[in-house]
Enzyme design. Structure first.
Site, PDB file in Angstrom:
ATOM      1  N   GLN A   1      10.485  -6.992  -4.734  1.00 24.76           N
ATOM      2  CA  GLN A   1       9.499  -7.832  -4.069  1.00 24.76           C
ATOM      3  C   GLN A   1      10.036  -9.264  -4.008  1.00 24.76           C
ATOM      4  O   GLN A   1       9.854 -10.045  -4.936  1.00 24.76           O
ATOM      5  CB  GLN A   1       8.169  -7.772  -4.832  1.00 24.76           C
TER       6      GLN A   1
ATOM      7  N   LYS B   1      -8.967   0.376  -9.695  1.00 25.62           N
ATOM      8  CA  LYS B   1      -8.387   1.646 -10.178  1.00 25.62           C
ATOM      9  C   LYS B   1      -9.338   2.820  -9.912  1.00 25.62           C
ATOM     10  O   LYS B   1      -8.884   3.938  -9.643  1.00 25.62           O
ATOM     11  CB  LYS B   1      -8.047   1.554 -11.666  1.00 25.62           C
TER      12      LYS B   1
ATOM     13  N   TYR C   1     -10.682  -6.311 -17.924  1.00 25.47           N
ATOM     14  CA  TYR C   1      -9.999  -5.580 -16.850  1.00 25.47           C
ATOM     15  C   TYR C   1     -10.699  -5.809 -15.499  1.00 25.47           C
ATOM     16  O   TYR C   1     -10.068  -5.786 -14.447  1.00 25.47           O
ATOM     17  CB  TYR C   1      -9.900  -4.101 -17.208  1.00 25.47           C
TER      18      TYR C   1
HETATM   19  O1  0WD Z   1      -0.526  -1.324 -19.678  1.00 19.57           O
HETATM   20  C1  0WD Z   1       0.036  -1.231 -18.589  1.00 19.57           C
HETATM   21  N1  0WD Z   1       1.117  -1.939 -18.337  1.00 19.57           N
HETATM   22  C2  0WD Z   1      -0.514  -0.282 -17.574  1.00 19.57           C
HETATM   23  C3  0WD Z   1      -0.134  -0.392 -16.252  1.00 19.57           C
HETATM   24  C4  0WD Z   1      -1.482   0.737 -18.027  1.00 19.57           C
HETATM   25  C5  0WD Z   1      -1.929   1.608 -16.980  1.00 19.57           C
HETATM   26  C6  0WD Z   1      -1.525   1.457 -15.675  1.00 19.57           C
HETATM   27  N2  0WD Z   1      -0.651   0.462 -15.323  1.00 19.57           N
HETATM   28  C7  0WD Z   1      -0.257   0.345 -13.927  1.00 19.57           C
HETATM   29  C8  0WD Z   1      -0.400  -0.994 -13.282  1.00 19.57           C
HETATM   30  O2  0WD Z   1      -1.741  -1.292 -12.944  1.00 19.57           O
HETATM   31  C9  0WD Z   1       0.472  -0.804 -12.056  1.00 19.57           C
HETATM   32  O3  0WD Z   1      -0.244  -0.068 -11.077  1.00 19.57           O
HETATM   33  O4  0WD Z   1       1.098   0.671 -13.783  1.00 19.57           O
HETATM   34  C10 0WD Z   1       1.596   0.066 -12.600  1.00 19.57           C
HETATM   35  C11 0WD Z   1       2.882  -0.662 -12.922  1.00 19.57           C
HETATM   36  O5  0WD Z   1       2.600  -1.775 -13.708  1.00 19.57           O
HETATM   37  P1  0WD Z   1       3.525  -2.355 -14.886  1.00 19.57           P
HETATM   38  O6  0WD Z   1       4.738  -1.535 -15.030  1.00 19.57           O
HETATM   39  O7  0WD Z   1       2.637  -2.582 -16.039  1.00 19.57           O
HETATM   40  O8  0WD Z   1       3.864  -3.824 -14.363  1.00 19.57           O
HETATM   41  P2  0WD Z   1       5.133  -4.574 -13.731  1.00 19.57           P
HETATM   42  O9  0WD Z   1       6.391  -4.240 -14.437  1.00 19.57           O
HETATM   43  O10 0WD Z   1       4.759  -6.033 -13.684  1.00 19.57           O
HETATM   44  O11 0WD Z   1       5.192  -3.977 -12.267  1.00 19.57           O
HETATM   45  C12 0WD Z   1       4.157  -4.146 -11.322  1.00 19.57           C
HETATM   46  C13 0WD Z   1       4.798  -4.641 -10.065  1.00 19.57           C
HETATM   47  C14 0WD Z   1       4.912  -6.132  -9.824  1.00 19.57           C
HETATM   48  O12 0WD Z   1       5.345  -6.902 -10.755  1.00 19.57           O
HETATM   49  P3  0WD Z   1       4.558  -8.351 -10.940  1.00 19.57           P
HETATM   50  O13 0WD Z   1       4.831  -8.604 -12.344  1.00 19.57           O
HETATM   51  O14 0WD Z   1       5.169  -9.244  -9.955  1.00 19.57           O
HETATM   52  O15 0WD Z   1       3.068  -8.143 -10.672  1.00 19.57           O
HETATM   53  O16 0WD Z   1       4.086  -4.397  -8.903  1.00 19.57           O
HETATM   54  C15 0WD Z   1       4.803  -5.048  -7.882  1.00 19.57           C
HETATM   55  C16 0WD Z   1       5.668  -6.081  -8.503  1.00 19.57           C
HETATM   56  O17 0WD Z   1       6.995  -5.674  -8.551  1.00 19.57           O
HETATM   57  N3  0WD Z   1       3.945  -5.736  -6.939  1.00 19.57           N
HETATM   58  C17 0WD Z   1       4.178  -5.652  -5.627  1.00 19.57           C
HETATM   59  N4  0WD Z   1       5.094  -4.954  -4.934  1.00 19.57           N
HETATM   60  C18 0WD Z   1       5.069  -5.068  -3.608  1.00 19.57           C
HETATM   61  N5  0WD Z   1       4.193  -5.836  -2.968  1.00 19.57           N
HETATM   62  C19 0WD Z   1       3.226  -6.473  -5.029  1.00 19.57           C
HETATM   63  C20 0WD Z   1       3.257  -6.561  -3.627  1.00 19.57           C
HETATM   64  N6  0WD Z   1       2.416  -7.341  -2.936  1.00 19.57           N
HETATM   65  N7  0WD Z   1       2.456  -7.041  -6.004  1.00 19.57           N
HETATM   66  C21 0WD Z   1       2.897  -6.571  -7.158  1.00 19.57           C
END
Ligand code: 0WD
Length: 254
Positions: A40, A162, A155
């Site tokens: 991104q 979600k 949350y």
């Molecule tokens: O505890 C947790 N970490 C949990 C996460 C528990 C249960 C579910 N999740 C979910 C999250 O809600 C998400 O849907 O898992 C998914 C992945 O999240 P993650 O691994 O915790 O987070 P991260 O490594 O930050 O990846 C999410 C990424 C973004 O990173 P940032 O930090 O910039 O928000 O989503 C991407 C981005 O790479 N993202 C986008 N990609 C394309 N277009 C956009 C966008 N507009 N916005 C965010």
């Protein structure tokens, strides 16, 4: 060989090596899959490129789910590079962190719409783009959280998003089922990632899960990755429309 030998998949949402998407990507590659990643914007490009090299992954370019042209470009790249797709992982969510604390009732309209656009609608529009490439059937997987089912402190609007994402899994499963494209979600327990660091009192939530879950531990990216392999491989060929908890069992007590 491996459970995923011969399968090619696009994995969206690798921000760095702590991302849940990275855990799933690594598990898929370990089981023989070929993968493609996106980043991104320029800021994430330099973090994703070395990870792609490590995983022998194709880099399908910049992807911002709020920009339809970038999505068109990514799917055109996949069509050129592979001509088909077997699986897709959507691990993307966003909400203004000022609203991931305090009261849900204070949510602004702008952030509500942006949260729903990035965290919910994106999965549907990506499914639509993946469908014509999944000529031998396929598997779509998204990531959700228990805050969809129960009120979790801080949350807020993300819990509402979600819940809508989980409903989308069921509707998409019906729409795509005739083409043998399966649609499922993993409801992961809390894991310390970049996105999670925006949630109020996250360290307390981690400790709470560790002390109260049946397995008395929080889950890791590797554990979610291994469960991901089940959904993305033929092991789960009879399963669609499912929301599967990978949370050390927390949902049976919490
Ligand atoms: O505890 C947790 N970490 C949990 C996460 C528990 C249960 C579910 N999740 C979910 C999250 O809600 C998400 O849907 O898992 C998914 C992945 O999240 P993650 O691994 O915790 O987070 P991260 O490594 O930050 O990846 C999410 C990424 C973004 O990173 P940032 O930090 O910039 O928000 O989503 C991407 C981005 O790479 N993202 C986008 N990609 C394309 N277009 C956009 C966008 N507009 N916005 C965010």
């Amino acid at each position: 060989q491996g459970l995923m030998a011969g399968k090619r998949g696009l994995i969206l949402g690798v921000a760095n090596n702590r991302s849940i998407a990275y855990g799933i990507a690594k598990a898929c590659v370990d089981h023989g899959a070929e993968i493609a990643l996106t980043y991104q914007g320029e800021a994430f490009k330099k973090r994703v490129e070395p990870l792609a090299a490590e995983l022998n992954a194709h880099v399908a370019g910049h992807c911002d789910v709020t920009d339809p042209e970038s999505l068109d470009a990514v799917f055109a790249d996949i069509a050129r590079h592979w001509g088909k797709l077997d699986f897709l992982v959507h691990a993307i969510a966003f909400s203004d962190k000022d609203e991931l604390t305090g009261r849900y009732v204070e949510t602004t309209r702008d952030n509500f719409l942006r949260t729903m656009d990035i965290s919910v609608y994106s999965f549907t529009t990506i499914a639509k783009r993946a469908e014509p490439l999944m000529t031998d059937g396929g598997s779509l997987l998204t990531l959700t959280y228990y805050g969809a089912e129960k009120v979790m402190p801080h949350y807020n609007v993300m819990g509402v998003a979600k819940a809508a994402l989980e409903a989308s899994v069921r509707y998409l499963a019906v729409d795509l089922g005739a083409k043998k494209i399966r649609v499922n979600a993993i409801s992961a327990g809390p894991i310390k990632t970049l996105a999670a660091s925006g949630i109020g009192d996250f360290r307390y939530i981690l400790k709470w899960n560790e002390y109260n879950s049946p397995l008395k531990q929080t889950v890791t990216q590797e554990e979610v990755g291994d469960s991901g392999v089940y959904f993305l491989s033929d092991l789960s060929r009879g399963v669609t429309g499912e929301v599967h908890h990978v949370d050390s069992g927390y949902h049976v007590v919490g």
